[in-house]
Design a protein around this motif. Structure first.
Motif, PDB file in Angstrom:
ATOM      1  N   ASP A 170      -6.971  32.427  27.491  1.00 55.13           N
ATOM      2  CA  ASP A 170      -8.408  32.472  27.267  1.00 55.13           C
ATOM      3  C   ASP A 170      -8.987  31.071  27.461  1.00 55.13           C
ATOM      4  O   ASP A 170      -8.678  30.158  26.691  1.00 55.13           O
ATOM      5  CB  ASP A 170      -8.715  32.994  25.862  1.00 55.13           C
ATOM      6  N   ASP A 171      -9.813  30.917  28.484  1.00 50.92           N
ATOM      7  CA  ASP A 171     -10.399  29.612  28.800  1.00 50.92           C
ATOM      8  C   ASP A 171     -11.348  29.121  27.713  1.00 50.92           C
ATOM      9  O   ASP A 171     -11.541  27.916  27.569  1.00 50.92           O
ATOM     10  CB  ASP A 171     -11.158  29.674  30.134  1.00 50.92           C
ATOM     11  N   ARG A 172     -11.932  30.038  26.949  1.00 51.67           N
ATOM     12  CA  ARG A 172     -12.882  29.612  25.907  1.00 51.67           C
ATOM     13  C   ARG A 172     -12.205  28.778  24.832  1.00 51.67           C
ATOM     14  O   ARG A 172     -12.807  27.870  24.276  1.00 51.67           O
ATOM     15  CB  ARG A 172     -13.564  30.825  25.260  1.00 51.67           C
ATOM     16  N   VAL A 173     -10.948  29.088  24.509  1.00 52.01           N
ATOM     17  CA  VAL A 173     -10.239  28.331  23.470  1.00 52.01           C
ATOM     18  C   VAL A 173      -9.101  27.483  24.029  1.00 52.01           C
ATOM     19  O   VAL A 173      -8.580  26.627  23.327  1.00 52.01           O
ATOM     20  CB  VAL A 173      -9.704  29.277  22.362  1.00 52.01           C
ATOM     21  N   GLY A 174      -8.701  27.739  25.259  1.00 58.13           N
ATOM     22  CA  GLY A 174      -7.668  26.930  25.894  1.00 58.13           C
ATOM     23  C   GLY A 174      -6.253  27.235  25.480  1.00 58.13           C
ATOM     24  O   GLY A 174      -5.403  26.353  25.478  1.00 58.13           O
ATOM     25  N   TRP A 175      -5.962  28.481  25.110  1.00 63.24           N
ATOM     26  CA  TRP A 175      -4.582  28.871  24.818  1.00 63.24           C
ATOM     27  C   TRP A 175      -4.413  30.371  25.028  1.00 63.24           C
ATOM     28  O   TRP A 175      -5.353  31.086  25.283  1.00 63.24           O
ATOM     29  CB  TRP A 175      -4.127  28.438  23.430  1.00 63.24           C
ATOM     30  N   TRP A 176      -3.156  30.810  24.897  1.00 64.05           N
ATOM     31  CA  TRP A 176      -2.817  32.216  25.105  1.00 64.05           C
ATOM     32  C   TRP A 176      -3.191  33.021  23.876  1.00 64.05           C
ATOM     33  O   TRP A 176      -2.920  32.623  22.754  1.00 64.05           O
ATOM     34  CB  TRP A 176      -1.319  32.371  25.381  1.00 64.05           C
ATOM     35  N   LEU A 177      -3.809  34.172  24.089  1.00 61.77           N
ATOM     36  CA  LEU A 177      -4.191  35.088  23.013  1.00 61.77           C
ATOM     37  C   LEU A 177      -3.760  36.501  23.389  1.00 61.77           C
ATOM     38  O   LEU A 177      -3.558  36.802  24.571  1.00 61.77           O
ATOM     39  CB  LEU A 177      -5.713  35.087  22.822  1.00 61.77           C
ATOM     40  N   PRO A 178      -3.653  37.383  22.396  1.00 59.53           N
ATOM     41  CA  PRO A 178      -3.385  38.782  22.721  1.00 59.53           C
ATOM     42  C   PRO A 178      -4.482  39.341  23.613  1.00 59.53           C
ATOM     43  O   PRO A 178      -5.657  38.984  23.476  1.00 59.53           O
ATOM     44  CB  PRO A 178      -3.400  39.469  21.349  1.00 59.53           C
ATOM     45  N   ARG A 179      -4.099  40.191  24.560  1.00 59.91           N
ATOM     46  CA  ARG A 179      -5.073  40.813  25.467  1.00 59.91           C
ATOM     47  C   ARG A 179      -5.549  42.109  24.837  1.00 59.91           C
ATOM     48  O   ARG A 179      -4.766  43.034  24.611  1.00 59.91           O
ATOM     49  CB  ARG A 179      -4.442  41.096  26.828  1.00 59.91           C
ATOM     50  N   PHE A 180      -6.844  42.169  24.528  1.00 65.96           N
ATOM     51  CA  PHE A 180      -7.423  43.372  23.942  1.00 65.96           C
ATOM     52  C   PHE A 180      -7.688  44.395  25.043  1.00 65.96           C
ATOM     53  O   PHE A 180      -8.198  44.063  26.105  1.00 65.96           O
ATOM     54  CB  PHE A 180      -8.720  43.044  23.197  1.00 65.96           C
ATOM     55  N   LEU A 181      -7.313  45.631  24.760  1.00 64.93           N
ATOM     56  CA  LEU A 181      -7.451  46.712  25.734  1.00 64.93           C
ATOM     57  C   LEU A 181      -8.785  47.431  25.567  1.00 64.93           C
ATOM     58  O   LEU A 181      -9.311  47.523  24.456  1.00 64.93           O
ATOM     59  CB  LEU A 181      -6.311  47.720  25.553  1.00 64.93           C
ATOM     60  N   THR A 182      -9.271  47.976  26.662  1.00 67.88           N
ATOM     61  CA  THR A 182     -10.461  48.818  26.603  1.00 67.88           C
ATOM     62  C   THR A 182     -10.039  50.201  26.109  1.00 67.88           C
ATOM     63  O   THR A 182      -8.849  50.542  26.109  1.00 67.88           O
ATOM     64  CB  THR A 182     -11.112  48.949  27.987  1.00 67.88           C
ATOM     65  N   GLU A 183     -10.998  51.002  25.725  1.00 68.48           N
ATOM     66  CA  GLU A 183     -10.700  52.377  25.295  1.00 68.48           C
ATOM     67  C   GLU A 183      -9.963  53.146  26.382  1.00 68.48           C
ATOM     68  O   GLU A 183      -9.040  53.911  26.101  1.00 68.48           O
ATOM     69  CB  GLU A 183     -11.997  53.108  24.929  1.00 68.48           C
ATOM     70  N   ALA A 184     -10.353  52.945  27.634  1.00 64.68           N
ATOM     71  CA  ALA A 184      -9.734  53.666  28.751  1.00 64.68           C
ATOM     72  C   ALA A 184      -8.281  53.234  28.982  1.00 64.68           C
ATOM     73  O   ALA A 184      -7.466  54.024  29.460  1.00 64.68           O
ATOM     74  CB  ALA A 184     -10.551  53.448  30.022  1.00 64.68           C
ATOM     75  N   GLU A 185      -7.940  52.004  28.640  1.00 65.61           N
ATOM     76  CA  GLU A 185      -6.573  51.512  28.849  1.00 65.61           C
ATOM     77  C   GLU A 185      -5.601  51.940  27.763  1.00 65.61           C
ATOM     78  O   GLU A 185      -4.383  51.912  27.966  1.00 65.61           O
ATOM     79  CB  GLU A 185      -6.584  49.976  28.894  1.00 65.61           C
ATOM     80  N   ARG A 186      -6.101  52.323  26.612  1.00 59.07           N
ATOM     81  CA  ARG A 186      -5.231  52.614  25.467  1.00 59.07           C
ATOM     82  C   ARG A 186      -4.206  53.723  25.713  1.00 59.07           C
ATOM     83  O   ARG A 186      -3.024  53.530  25.416  1.00 59.07           O
ATOM     84  CB  ARG A 186      -6.062  52.964  24.229  1.00 59.07           C
TER      85      ARG A 186
END
Length: 132
Positions: A77-93
């Motif tokens: 995540d460029d906003r914080v500059g480190w790796w974060l969990p990737r949140f899924l969309t409803e369709a991806e779940r």
């Protein structure tokens, strides 16, 4: 009684003789995994804390539908500059659930496990961890 043998050198002497460790290139700050840290703060500033897990697959399946958010995999995540969990969309779940469920009791990598995280304001996250 036999005499004690003189030691050729103490371990501390050997380590001291090695000198300082070479400097590593800086590749950003280390951020422990959400499981190691028992929580994480997302890019929006919400703090998620580990509530329970690994979960029974039946509970995890219910959370696929009822949890406020679901995560599987990581992203930078460029906003914080480190790796974060990737949140899924409803369709991806649903697809992510089928992939994860097939690997819950796998004997060869990748192995998946489900965990539940919560926020202070009551949000629930189904976090699918991947162990490679």
């Amino acid at each position: 009684m036999p005499k004690k043998r003189e030691r050729a050198g103490a371990f501390a002497d050997v380590v001291a003789a090695m000198g300082p460790a070479p400097e590593a290139e800086s590749v950003g700050s280390y951020v422990p995994s959400p499981l190691m840290a028992r929580g994480f703060t997302d890019a929006d500033g919400r703090h998620w804390r580990l509530a329970r897990g690994p979960l029974d697959p039946r509970r995890a399946k219910r959370l696929v539908v009822s949890a406020d958010m679901m995560s599987m995999g990581d992203h930078y995540d460029d906003r914080v500059g480190w790796w974060l969990p990737r949140f899924l969309t409803e369709a991806e779940r649903p697809g992510a659930w089928l992939e994860a469920r097939a690997r819950f009791d796998a004997t060869d990598p990748p192995v998946h496990a489900a965990y539940e995280f919560t926020t202070d304001d009551g949000l629930v996250l189904l976090y699918i961890a991947t162990d490679c």
